[in-house]
Design a protein around this motif. Structure first.
Motif, mmCIF file in Angstrom:
data_model
loop_
_atom_site.group_PDB
_atom_site.id
_atom_site.type_symbol
_atom_site.label_atom_id
_atom_site.label_comp_id
_atom_site.label_asym_id
_atom_site.label_seq_id
_atom_site.Cartn_x
_atom_site.Cartn_y
_atom_site.Cartn_z
ATOM 1 N N LEU A 1 26.417 60.013 30.911
ATOM 2 C CA LEU A 1 26.476 61.471 30.998
ATOM 3 C C LEU A 1 27.672 61.934 31.830
ATOM 4 O O LEU A 1 28.286 62.966 31.538
ATOM 5 N N GLN A 2 28.025 61.168 32.856
ATOM 6 C CA GLN A 2 29.214 61.497 33.652
ATOM 7 C C GLN A 2 30.481 61.364 32.806
ATOM 8 O O GLN A 2 31.367 62.237 32.843
ATOM 9 N N MET B 1 30.708 61.606 29.616
ATOM 10 C CA MET B 1 30.708 62.662 28.607
ATOM 11 C C MET B 1 31.209 63.977 29.188
ATOM 12 O O MET B 1 31.929 64.730 28.521
ATOM 13 N N GLN B 2 30.855 64.260 30.429
ATOM 14 C CA GLN B 2 31.345 65.487 31.065
ATOM 15 C C GLN B 2 32.861 65.437 31.236
ATOM 16 O O GLN B 2 33.555 66.444 31.076
ATOM 17 N N THR B 3 33.379 64.249 31.553
ATOM 18 C CA THR B 3 34.829 64.088 31.700
ATOM 19 C C THR B 3 35.531 64.275 30.355
ATOM 20 O O THR B 3 36.572 64.934 30.278
ATOM 21 N N ALA B 4 34.960 63.706 29.307
ATOM 22 C CA ALA B 4 35.606 63.733 27.993
ATOM 23 C C ALA B 4 35.436 65.057 27.265
ATOM 24 O O ALA B 4 36.362 65.547 26.615
ATOM 25 N N PHE B 5 34.233 65.653 27.348
ATOM 26 C CA PHE B 5 33.922 66.848 26.558
ATOM 27 C C PHE B 5 33.873 68.135 27.381
ATOM 28 O O PHE B 5 33.795 69.232 26.806
ATOM 29 N N GLY B 6 33.870 68.015 28.703
ATOM 30 C CA GLY B 6 33.702 69.193 29.539
ATOM 31 C C GLY B 6 32.232 69.405 29.867
ATOM 32 O O GLY B 6 31.347 69.024 29.097
ATOM 33 N N GLU B 7 31.959 70.037 30.979
ATOM 34 C CA GLU B 7 30.584 70.207 31.446
ATOM 35 C C GLU B 7 29.771 71.163 30.591
ATOM 36 O O GLU B 7 28.537 71.157 30.639
ATOM 37 N N GLU B 8 30.448 72.000 29.784
ATOM 38 C CA GLU B 8 29.751 73.040 29.030
ATOM 39 C C GLU B 8 29.312 72.610 27.630
ATOM 40 O O GLU B 8 28.625 73.369 26.947
ATOM 41 N N ARG B 9 29.694 71.407 27.200
ATOM 42 C CA ARG B 9 29.324 70.965 25.838
ATOM 43 C C ARG B 9 27.798 70.837 25.756
ATOM 44 O O ARG B 9 27.157 70.295 26.643
ATOM 45 N N GLU B 10 27.229 71.316 24.657
ATOM 46 C CA GLU B 10 25.779 71.276 24.473
ATOM 47 C C GLU B 10 25.315 69.871 24.090
ATOM 48 O O GLU B 10 25.926 69.206 23.264
ATOM 49 N N ILE B 11 24.213 69.433 24.703
ATOM 50 C CA ILE B 11 23.674 68.104 24.442
ATOM 51 C C ILE B 11 22.151 68.162 24.364
ATOM 52 O O ILE B 11 21.521 69.009 25.013
ATOM 53 N N LEU C 1 25.928 69.940 29.291
ATOM 54 C CA LEU C 1 25.998 68.589 29.832
ATOM 55 C C LEU C 1 25.698 68.541 31.327
ATOM 56 O O LEU C 1 24.938 67.681 31.793
ATOM 57 N N HIS C 2 26.268 69.466 32.087
ATOM 58 C CA HIS C 2 26.044 69.419 33.540
ATOM 59 C C HIS C 2 24.607 69.747 33.900
ATOM 60 O O HIS C 2 24.065 69.226 34.892
ATOM 61 N N ASP C 3 23.951 70.593 33.095
ATOM 62 C CA ASP C 3 22.545 70.933 33.358
ATOM 63 C C ASP C 3 21.626 69.745 33.056
ATOM 64 O O ASP C 3 20.693 69.458 33.824
ATOM 65 N N VAL C 4 21.876 69.073 31.944
ATOM 66 C CA VAL C 4 21.053 67.917 31.580
ATOM 67 C C VAL C 4 21.265 66.776 32.580
ATOM 68 O O VAL C 4 20.313 66.099 32.979
ATOM 69 N N TYR C 5 22.518 66.594 32.989
ATOM 70 C CA TYR C 5 22.804 65.583 34.013
ATOM 71 C C TYR C 5 22.036 65.911 35.300
ATOM 72 O O TYR C 5 21.418 65.037 35.914
ATOM 73 N N GLY C 6 22.062 67.182 35.687
ATOM 74 C CA GLY C 6 21.339 67.606 36.884
ATOM 75 C C GLY C 6 19.837 67.402 36.767
ATOM 76 O O GLY C 6 19.173 67.038 37.739
ATOM 77 N N TYR C 7 19.308 67.613 35.549
ATOM 78 C CA TYR C 7 17.869 67.424 35.344
ATOM 79 C C TYR C 7 17.473 65.982 35.633
ATOM 80 O O TYR C 7 16.473 65.723 36.314
ATOM 81 N N PHE C 8 18.264 65.039 35.136
ATOM 82 C CA PHE C 8 17.908 63.635 35.338
ATOM 83 C C PHE C 8 18.189 63.173 36.769
ATOM 84 O O PHE C 8 17.573 62.218 37.245
ATOM 85 N N VAL D 1 14.190 58.662 33.902
ATOM 86 C CA VAL D 1 15.268 57.806 33.408
ATOM 87 C C VAL D 1 14.675 56.437 33.070
ATOM 88 O O VAL D 1 14.907 55.431 33.743
ATOM 89 N N ARG D 2 13.882 56.415 32.059
ATOM 90 C CA ARG D 2 13.252 55.181 31.593
ATOM 91 C C ARG D 2 12.940 55.315 30.111
ATOM 92 O O ARG D 2 12.853 56.419 29.584
ATOM 93 N N GLY D 3 12.787 54.177 29.448
ATOM 94 C CA GLY D 3 12.544 54.210 28.010
ATOM 95 C C GLY D 3 13.845 54.078 27.235
ATOM 96 O O GLY D 3 14.860 53.640 27.756
ATOM 97 N N GLU D 4 13.808 54.476 25.990
ATOM 98 C CA GLU D 4 14.976 54.398 25.118
ATOM 99 C C GLU D 4 15.472 55.801 24.800
ATOM 100 O O GLU D 4 14.677 56.699 24.540
ATOM 101 N N PHE D 5 16.794 55.981 24.818
ATOM 102 C CA PHE D 5 17.395 57.307 24.699
ATOM 103 C C PHE D 5 18.258 57.454 23.449
ATOM 104 O O PHE D 5 18.965 56.525 23.055
ATOM 105 N N VAL D 6 18.186 58.645 22.860
ATOM 106 C CA VAL D 6 19.129 59.055 21.815
ATOM 107 C C VAL D 6 19.839 60.291 22.345
ATOM 108 O O VAL D 6 19.187 61.277 22.708
#
Length: 292
Positions: free
Chosen positions: A178-179, A181-191, A209-216, A223-228
């Motif tokens: 996620l970090q 992705m924020q560098t490559a796409f910017g913090e505002e890209r929707e995920i 991206l920055h909100d979802v990163y903050g959530y985790f 932060v467990r299990g399998e992610f898509v």
């Protein structure tokens, strides 16, 4: 009596999708096929044995994984040519989608052996169907490299991709991914991040991206299990806007050429300013330099 009037042609490999979490997602056709074939090739026999036991199937299991696939494929080819029927399954979902089986299926196709797919669960399609992102066009990128520099290079190459981007990720690399992705796409890209699909603790987390990163960060227990991971594509540029951008880019290149800046440096500056790939910019700088 078969519910599907399914007849098995001798010497056929059935590529069978299995549940990604919820055992009830197995299809009747899959169960029927797994019961009738002569053997089942599985990514991990220790994982597949309990699955078949839960389905009431007693079957011969043969291991086929990334370390033995080339050798095992030749052995299975011989069995199929001898008139046996087999099935291929992975640990979960549809075989070959980020799982072993490609070399086997290609070999069988090349040898004229019948390969029959049985549709069923797939984490990619399952996640996309409930993500709320555009699904008319998407690109599946699988797992990203573990090394940060290689991961970032791939993501930066996808920064202008307009299709929805889909990735798999493991829990121990989620935050690093996620970090990047924020560098490559910017913090505002929707995920949209989907975890534990079809299981008891299934969850979708969506936002910037920055909100979802903050959530985790705040919910590290999730932060467990399998992610898509699914990212909205970059906005498409209109043809007129694209032409205007190229004209402006050429003007900037010509100004820097007049200042006698090196071609490589000019292409790096333009790439940094526009977010475009360096190689085509480098070629354009060479063209304009030759014309000047």
């Amino acid at each position: 009596m078969s519910l599907y009037n399914q007849t098995q042609t001798p010497g056929t490999l059935y590529v069978v999708a299995t549940p990604i979490g919820n055992l009830a997602d197995i299809t009747r056709r899959a169960v029927e096929t797994l019961e009738k074939v002569d053997w089942v090739a599985a990514e991990d026999t220790r994982h597949s044995k309990p699955l078949l036991h839960a389905l009431g199937i007693n079957q011969t299991l043969i291991s086929l994984h990334e370390h033995n696939e080339l050798q095992r494929s030749e052995q299975l080819l011989a069995k199929l040519k001898n008139g046996e029927n087999g099935a291929l399954i992975s640990d979960a979902g549809t075989p070959l989608i980020n799982d072993p089986g490609y070399h086997l299926v290609k070999l069988l196709r090349d040898e004229g052996v019948n390969v029959v797919p049985l549709p069923g669960p797939s984490a990619v399609i399952t996640a996309l169907s409930a993500a709320g992102l555009p699904t008319d066009r998407f690109t599946y990128e699988g797992f990203l490299p573990a090394k940060a520099n290689k991961r970032l290079a791939i993501l930066e190459g996808l920064a202008t991709e307009v299709r929805t981007l889909v990735f798999y990720e493991s829990p121990h690399r989620l935050m690093e991914c996620l970090q990047s992705m924020q560098t490559a796409f910017g913090e505002e890209r929707e995920i949209v991040v989907a975890r534990e699909l079809t299981k008891k603790f299934e969850q979708f987390v969506s936002g910037k991206l920055h909100d979802v990163y903050g959530y985790f960060i705040e919910n590290s227990d999730k932060v467990r299990g399998e992610f898509v991971l699914m990212l909205k594509g970059a906005p498409e540029k209109s043809e007129e806007a694209g032409e205007a951008a190229l004209i402006e880019q050429d003007k900037m290149i010509q100004v820097m050429l007049k200042q006698s800046l090196p071609v490589k440096q000019i292409s790096e500056i333009i790439a940094e300013l526009t977010g475009e790939k360096k190689k085509p910019i480098y070629q354009r700088v060479l063209e304009l330099k030759a014309q000047s």
